[in-house]
Scaffold this motif. Structure first.
Motif, short mmCIF file in Angstrom:
data_model
loop_
_atom_site.label_atom_id
_atom_site.label_comp_id
_atom_site.label_asym_id
_atom_site.label_seq_id
_atom_site.Cartn_x
_atom_site.Cartn_y
_atom_site.Cartn_z
N GLU A 99 15.69 25.31 39.27
CA GLU A 99 15.22 25.94 40.20
C GLU A 99 16.43 25.58 41.62
OE1 GLU A 99 12.83 28.25 41.07
OE2 GLU A 99 12.49 28.21 39.15
N PRO A 100 16.79 27.19 42.98
CA PRO A 100 17.62 26.04 43.34
C PRO A 100 18.04 24.76 43.33
CG PRO A 100 16.45 28.01 44.07
CD PRO A 100 15.99 27.96 42.91
N MET A 101 16.89 24.34 44.34
CA MET A 101 16.57 23.20 44.32
C MET A 101 17.69 21.83 43.23
SD MET A 101 13.92 19.93 45.45
CE MET A 101 13.30 20.63 46.53
N SER A 102 17.34 22.50 41.91
CA SER A 102 17.90 21.60 41.05
C SER A 102 20.25 22.71 40.99
CB SER A 102 17.55 22.57 39.55
OG SER A 102 16.40 22.32 39.40
N ALA A 103 19.79 23.48 41.24
CA ALA A 103 21.20 24.04 42.01
C ALA A 103 22.22 23.12 43.31
CB ALA A 103 21.64 24.80 42.16
N ALA A 104 21.38 22.68 43.77
CA ALA A 104 21.84 21.24 45.00
C ALA A 104 22.34 20.19 43.57
CB ALA A 104 21.06 21.67 46.02
N ARG A 105 21.07 19.88 43.24
CA ARG A 105 21.19 18.96 43.05
C ARG A 105 22.85 18.35 41.97
NH1 ARG A 105 19.53 15.87 37.15
NH2 ARG A 105 20.07 13.13 37.90
N THR A 106 22.52 19.69 40.96
CA THR A 106 24.03 19.76 40.25
C THR A 106 25.19 19.92 40.79
OG1 THR A 106 22.98 21.37 39.21
CG2 THR A 106 25.24 21.81 38.67
N VAL A 107 25.89 20.57 41.83
CA VAL A 107 26.62 19.91 42.56
C VAL A 107 27.06 18.81 43.14
CG1 VAL A 107 27.81 20.60 44.91
CG2 VAL A 107 26.48 22.81 43.72
N THR A 108 25.96 17.71 42.90
CA THR A 108 25.81 16.36 43.90
C THR A 108 26.50 15.62 42.75
OG1 THR A 108 24.42 15.40 43.75
CG2 THR A 108 24.02 16.72 45.56
N VAL A 109 25.80 15.96 41.34
CA VAL A 109 26.33 15.18 40.10
C VAL A 109 27.41 15.69 39.23
CG1 VAL A 109 25.87 15.46 37.62
CG2 VAL A 109 23.84 15.25 39.58
N LEU A 110 28.19 17.02 39.65
CA LEU A 110 29.25 17.45 39.42
C LEU A 110 30.64 16.57 40.55
CD1 LEU A 110 28.80 21.10 38.43
CD2 LEU A 110 28.99 19.23 36.58
N GLU A 111 30.12 16.70 41.48
CA GLU A 111 31.50 15.77 42.39
C GLU A 111 31.16 14.37 41.31
OE1 GLU A 111 31.22 17.86 46.62
OE2 GLU A 111 29.26 16.54 46.13
N ASP A 112 30.05 13.52 41.79
CA ASP A 112 30.60 12.01 41.64
C ASP A 112 31.14 11.98 39.60
OD1 ASP A 112 29.08 11.58 43.53
OD2 ASP A 112 27.15 11.22 42.58
N ALA A 113 31.66 12.84 39.14
CA ALA A 113 31.45 13.15 38.05
C ALA A 113 33.01 13.30 38.04
CB ALA A 113 30.96 14.19 36.79
N GLY A 114 34.24 13.48 39.57
CA GLY A 114 35.13 13.94 39.52
C GLY A 114 35.69 15.48 39.02
N ILE A 115 34.70 16.08 39.01
CA ILE A 115 34.93 17.68 39.09
C ILE A 115 35.17 18.91 40.42
CG2 ILE A 115 33.94 20.08 37.89
CD1 ILE A 115 33.61 17.76 35.62
N ALA A 116 36.07 19.45 39.82
CA ALA A 116 36.81 19.86 41.04
C ALA A 116 36.31 21.16 41.63
CB ALA A 116 38.42 20.66 40.75
N GLY A 117 35.46 21.93 40.86
CA GLY A 117 34.41 23.36 41.71
C GLY A 117 33.24 23.13 39.97
N ALA A 118 33.07 24.57 40.33
CA ALA A 118 31.71 24.98 39.45
C ALA A 118 31.19 26.50 39.30
CB ALA A 118 30.72 23.94 39.34
N HIS A 119 30.79 27.04 38.46
CA HIS A 119 30.65 28.24 38.61
C HIS A 119 28.88 28.28 38.50
CE1 HIS A 119 30.51 29.99 34.30
NE2 HIS A 119 31.55 30.00 34.64
#
Length: 303
Positions: A99-119
């Motif tokens: 759900e949208p809330m999962s998309a929000a969590r995904t951003v924080t996890v990917l930021e912590d992983a050192g990723i520059a961007g996500a689609h």
């Protein structure tokens, strides 16, 4: 600065570099990397970034690309790859894993992983490969919520949130353009339109959408394969080659294993292999030796 253990550049620096690349007027070429070692080769050959494909990660796990992978698996592989290179890493976040809330969590996890961007894409969850028939998209309003949630969770303003639309194959090009505009209004920094047919469609999309655009040059799909220079001339900002390195590698693996199965030896394959010396060069063994010598340079006095 030489790389030892991990790349010298911090994630924040890579995100700034990605933003600058998008604004440079020069297309950013992002080959897919299915392992950290492949990502290191991408960097050494002078590309501008690395892409981590959901389809490739699924295949590497022995799974089809139908939404079976998890956020933990995707973020883990992304972190392994981003850690060893100074280039920005763009990653495939599928539908945001829920759900949208999962998309929000995904951003924080990917930021912590050192990723520059996500689609994030507008397919229904679970999704399927964008170049397969039978896929379905959510209503525009639902995808808008998905993008808004992702944007709201972003802590580093330089983390790029890209909205992907798969509507071209289902609703037509004009509908895909309308969706892209809605996603931009929701806060998307970049648009990725999947499965555009030919140069004319890429050109029309660029004429109608003002933000940075990503082109997917995947083989054996629905899109005409255009050169990076052609895409740059059309005004595209990023081109990804998501599955290319995996396809090259797997064909070589299959050919090699057939030879061994048939002849009982790999001797005839030696000229097709990366030499041990070249692998050590890529891994920068000498830097590790210097690092190790510089730290463990003490002696223990006799008591």
């Amino acid at each position: 600065m030489s790389r030892v253990i991990s790349a010298p550049s911090a994630p924040a620096e890579k995100r700034i570099a990605f933003r600058k690349g998008l604004a440079s007027g020069k297309i950013q070429r992002l080959p897919g990397a299915f392992s950290p070692l492949v990502a290191m080769q991408v960097q050494q050959l002078g590309f501008e970034g690395v892409y981590v494909s959901g389809a490739v990660l699924s295949a590497d796990l022995g799974l089809p690309d139908i939404g079976l992978t998890t956020l933990t698996e995707v973020a883990g592989r992304g972190q392994q790859i981003a850690r060893v290179i100074d280039l920005p890493t763009l990653i495939d976040a599928d539908t945001g894993f829920g759900e949208p809330m999962s998309a929000a969590r995904t951003v924080t996890v990917l930021e912590d992983a050192g990723i520059a961007g996500a689609h994030f894409e507008d397919q229904v969850n679970p999704k399927r490969c964008g170049h397969l028939d039978g896929k379905a998209v959510v209503p525009t309003g639902e995808m808008v919520q998905r993008i808004r949630a992702a944007v709201s969770a972003r802590r580093d303003p330089n983390f790029v949130i890209c909205a992907r639309t798969d509507a071209r194959a289902l609703e037509g090009l004009d509908a895909a353009i309308d969706r892209a505009k809605a996603y931009i209004d929701a806060g998307a920094d970049m648009i990725f339109t999947e499965a555009l047919a030919d140069e004319a469609e890429f050109e029309k999309f660029r004429a109608c959408v003002a933000v940075p655009l990503l082109a997917n040059m995947t083989e054996f799909g629905k899109s005409e394969l255009l050169s990076a220079q052609t895409l740059e001339n059309l005004g595209y900002n990023v081109v990804i080659y998501p599955v290319t390195t995996l396809r090259i590698a797997m064909q070589a693996v299959e050919n090699g294993l057939r030879t061994i199965a048939e002849t009982g030896t790999q001797e005839s394959l030696l000229d097709t292999m990366q030499h041990r010396a070249r692998l050590y060069e890529l891994l920068q063994y000498e830097n590790y030796n210097e690092f190790d010598t510089g730290i463990f340079n003490f002696t223990v006095a006799e008591s």
